[in-house]
Design a protein around this motif. Structure first.
Motif, mmCIF file in Angstrom:
data_model
loop_
_atom_site.group_PDB
_atom_site.id
_atom_site.type_symbol
_atom_site.label_atom_id
_atom_site.label_comp_id
_atom_site.label_asym_id
_atom_site.label_seq_id
_atom_site.Cartn_x
_atom_site.Cartn_y
_atom_site.Cartn_z
ATOM 1 N N ALA A 1 -8.603 -0.767 -13.639
ATOM 2 C CA ALA A 1 -9.341 -1.808 -12.908
ATOM 3 C C ALA A 1 -8.749 -2.066 -11.529
ATOM 4 N N GLY A 2 -7.464 -1.803 -11.363
ATOM 5 C CA GLY A 2 -6.850 -2.034 -10.064
ATOM 6 C C GLY A 2 -5.435 -2.551 -10.181
ATOM 7 N N LYS A 3 -4.799 -2.642 -9.035
ATOM 8 C CA LYS A 3 -3.409 -3.048 -8.961
ATOM 9 C C LYS A 3 -3.240 -3.989 -7.778
ATOM 10 N N GLY A 4 -2.657 -5.154 -8.025
ATOM 11 C CA GLY A 4 -2.447 -6.123 -6.951
ATOM 12 C C GLY A 4 -0.972 -6.284 -6.632
ATOM 13 N N TYR A 5 -0.666 -6.409 -5.344
ATOM 14 C CA TYR A 5 0.712 -6.570 -4.885
ATOM 15 C C TYR A 5 0.837 -7.843 -4.060
ATOM 16 N N TYR A 6 1.947 -8.550 -4.252
ATOM 17 C CA TYR A 6 2.422 -9.499 -3.259
ATOM 18 C C TYR A 6 3.729 -8.936 -2.738
ATOM 19 N N ILE A 7 3.851 -8.827 -1.429
ATOM 20 C CA ILE A 7 5.062 -8.290 -0.827
ATOM 21 C C ILE A 7 5.908 -9.464 -0.352
ATOM 22 N N LEU A 8 7.147 -9.516 -0.815
ATOM 23 C CA LEU A 8 8.071 -10.576 -0.441
ATOM 24 C C LEU A 8 9.148 -10.020 0.485
ATOM 25 N N ASP A 9 9.567 -10.834 1.422
ATOM 26 C CA ASP A 9 10.639 -10.439 2.330
ATOM 27 C C ASP A 9 11.905 -10.144 1.516
ATOM 28 N N PRO A 10 12.570 -9.000 1.739
ATOM 29 C CA PRO A 10 13.743 -8.666 0.932
ATOM 30 C C PRO A 10 14.949 -9.552 1.202
ATOM 31 N N GLY A 11 14.906 -10.340 2.276
ATOM 32 C CA GLY A 11 16.032 -11.211 2.590
ATOM 33 C C GLY A 11 15.956 -12.561 1.916
ATOM 34 N N ASP A 12 14.856 -13.286 2.163
ATOM 35 C CA ASP A 12 14.748 -14.644 1.600
ATOM 36 C C ASP A 12 13.543 -14.808 0.666
ATOM 37 N N TYR A 13 12.848 -13.706 0.365
ATOM 38 C CA TYR A 13 11.771 -13.675 -0.627
ATOM 39 C C TYR A 13 10.518 -14.460 -0.213
ATOM 40 N N HIS A 14 10.361 -14.801 1.061
ATOM 41 C CA HIS A 14 9.127 -15.480 1.421
ATOM 42 C C HIS A 14 7.982 -14.455 1.476
ATOM 43 N N TYR A 15 6.777 -14.953 1.272
ATOM 44 C CA TYR A 15 5.565 -14.125 1.229
ATOM 45 C C TYR A 15 5.312 -13.492 2.593
ATOM 46 N N ILE A 16 5.092 -12.151 2.615
ATOM 47 C CA ILE A 16 4.747 -11.507 3.887
ATOM 48 C C ILE A 16 3.428 -10.735 3.818
ATOM 49 N N GLY A 17 2.844 -10.598 2.628
ATOM 50 C CA GLY A 17 1.570 -9.894 2.591
ATOM 51 C C GLY A 17 1.025 -9.678 1.198
ATOM 52 N N VAL A 18 -0.229 -9.244 1.151
ATOM 53 C CA VAL A 18 -0.915 -8.929 -0.097
ATOM 54 C C VAL A 18 -1.552 -7.553 0.060
ATOM 55 N N LYS A 19 -1.607 -6.823 -1.039
ATOM 56 C CA LYS A 19 -2.219 -5.489 -1.011
ATOM 57 C C LYS A 19 -2.906 -5.250 -2.346
ATOM 58 N N VAL A 20 -4.073 -4.624 -2.304
ATOM 59 C CA VAL A 20 -4.830 -4.279 -3.507
ATOM 60 C C VAL A 20 -5.151 -2.794 -3.463
ATOM 61 N N VAL A 21 -4.923 -2.129 -4.574
ATOM 62 C CA VAL A 21 -5.258 -0.716 -4.720
ATOM 63 C C VAL A 21 -6.189 -0.570 -5.906
ATOM 64 N N ASN A 22 -7.408 -0.072 -5.666
ATOM 65 C CA ASN A 22 -8.361 0.166 -6.749
ATOM 66 C C ASN A 22 -9.239 1.368 -6.398
ATOM 67 N N ASP A 23 -10.284 1.579 -7.170
ATOM 68 C CA ASP A 23 -11.128 2.760 -6.951
ATOM 69 C C ASP A 23 -11.771 2.785 -5.567
ATOM 70 N N ALA A 24 -11.952 1.603 -4.984
ATOM 71 C CA ALA A 24 -12.592 1.540 -3.670
ATOM 72 C C ALA A 24 -11.637 1.865 -2.537
ATOM 73 N N GLY A 25 -10.333 1.885 -2.815
ATOM 74 C CA GLY A 25 -9.362 2.196 -1.770
ATOM 75 C C GLY A 25 -8.185 1.239 -1.782
ATOM 76 N N THR A 26 -7.507 1.170 -0.652
ATOM 77 C CA THR A 26 -6.366 0.272 -0.472
ATOM 78 C C THR A 26 -6.706 -0.743 0.608
ATOM 79 N N PHE A 27 -6.485 -2.010 0.294
ATOM 80 C CA PHE A 27 -6.803 -3.098 1.215
ATOM 81 C C PHE A 27 -5.572 -3.983 1.345
ATOM 82 N N ALA A 28 -5.337 -4.493 2.542
ATOM 83 C CA ALA A 28 -4.124 -5.266 2.755
ATOM 84 C C ALA A 28 -4.330 -6.326 3.825
ATOM 85 N N MET A 29 -3.581 -7.415 3.681
ATOM 86 C CA MET A 29 -3.485 -8.455 4.698
ATOM 87 C C MET A 29 -2.019 -8.840 4.794
#
Length: 306
Positions: free
Chosen positions: A263-291
């Motif tokens: 069905a798909g895979k969702g990511y939240y990317i956290l800063d490796p230093g202080d773990y604050h949110y830096i982005g979101v990414k979704v990978v599914n059959d339609a492709g890869t989308f990110a903000m």
């Protein structure tokens, strides 16, 4: 090397034992022949204590067998031990502790929430947005670099309302997770699988997407609520950690992943230093989308950046 080989090696190292009786007769004969000449006392060769030698050989043999069974000092195949990936519980607990220790920000209604964000759109792929905390005015930097300020539109995001909403959330991670699972509305920067999410994962998907949507407003989220959200994320089944995950701009970070299989895979990317949110990414059959959030903060007027 086995025990027999060890014993043979020990025997080879022991000097031959002299015939003590013959040695005594030889000395007496010399004394009688020249009793006037003083003789230096002769120290007889001590006998080897075979009990201790055997014990040492047995210990060496046991050690050799143990090392052989373990495949060497470093484990099977003489290679380093396998490194397990970090658990979501451990990483997100660390993120929660870092968030809890951060300083709270006092925000006035006349201040502005600022965000610079990139997205997968041909028109304005990177934009800067300012929203007055009371929602009364908005500003955006257009493609030509000019700042356009307008009255807030009805139904647009009201940062102060979002802030009050977050402050009403429960602090207990279990209660907070149930709150997000049963939201009467959708909160998602990017949908992972709607409208075809697996039936058994609908509530967990809703919670995962909503937590990230709120974490995006990092400067407005109190330390206590941010910590509770990280701990709630860790309680969602199938959430894992992917080290060195990348956001839509190629920045490496800590990936918090919800894997829904086909069905798909969702990511939240956290800063490796202080773990604050830096982005979101979704990978599914339609492709890869990110903000990606490139910058955010609270400022006193539009056009300012933190």
């Amino acid at each position: 090397m086995n025990e027999i080989q060890l014993l043979n090696m020990l025997r080879d190292e022991v000097p031959d034992q002299p015939d003590l009786r013959a040695e005594e007769h030889r000395l007496l004969a010399e004394i009688r022949a020249d009793s006037s000449t003083p003789r230096r006392p002769v120290r007889l060769m001590p006998r080897l204590r075979w009990g201790l030698a055997l014990a040492g050989a047995g210990a060496l043999a046991a050690a050799a067998v143990t090392v052989t069974q373990l495949g060497g000092a470093d484990g099977p195949g003489n290679g380093p031990p396998a490194v397990r990936p970090p658990s979501a519980a451990a990483v997100l607990e660390k993120a929660a502790l870092v968030a809890a220790k951060s300083a709270a920000i006092e925000i006035r209604p006349d201040q502005w929430y600022y965000v610079k964000e990139s997205q997968d759109l041909e028109i304005l792929p990177t934009f800067e947005l300012w929203i007055r905390m009371d929602g009364s005015r908005e500003a955006i930097r257009e493609a030509d670099g000019k700042l356009k300020i307008s009255d807030g539109e009805k139904g647009s995001t009201n940062p102060a309302k979002t802030q009050r909403e977050v402050e009403s959330f429960p602090d207990d991670p279990d209660a907070l997770l149930e709150h997000f699972r049963n939201l009467p509305y959708e909160r998602a920067a990017l949908s992972i699988c709607a409208p075809d999410c697996p039936a058994e994962s609908e509530k967990d998907t809703k919670a995962f997407e909503a937590i990230g949507w709120y974490l995006k407003y990092g400067p407005m989220i109190s330390p206590e609520k941010a910590a509770a959200m990280y701990r709630a994320l860790a309680k969602i089944p199938q959430v894992t950690i992917e080290e060195n995950a990348t956001d839509g701009d190629g920045r490496a970070g800590v990936g918090v992943v919800l894997d829904l299989g086909t069905a798909g895979k969702g990511y939240y990317i956290l800063d490796p230093g202080d773990y604050h949110y830096i982005g979101v990414k979704v990978v599914n059959d339609a492709g890869t989308f990110a903000m990606s959030v490139l910058a955010s903060g609270i400022v006193d007027k539009p056009g300012q950046v933190p």
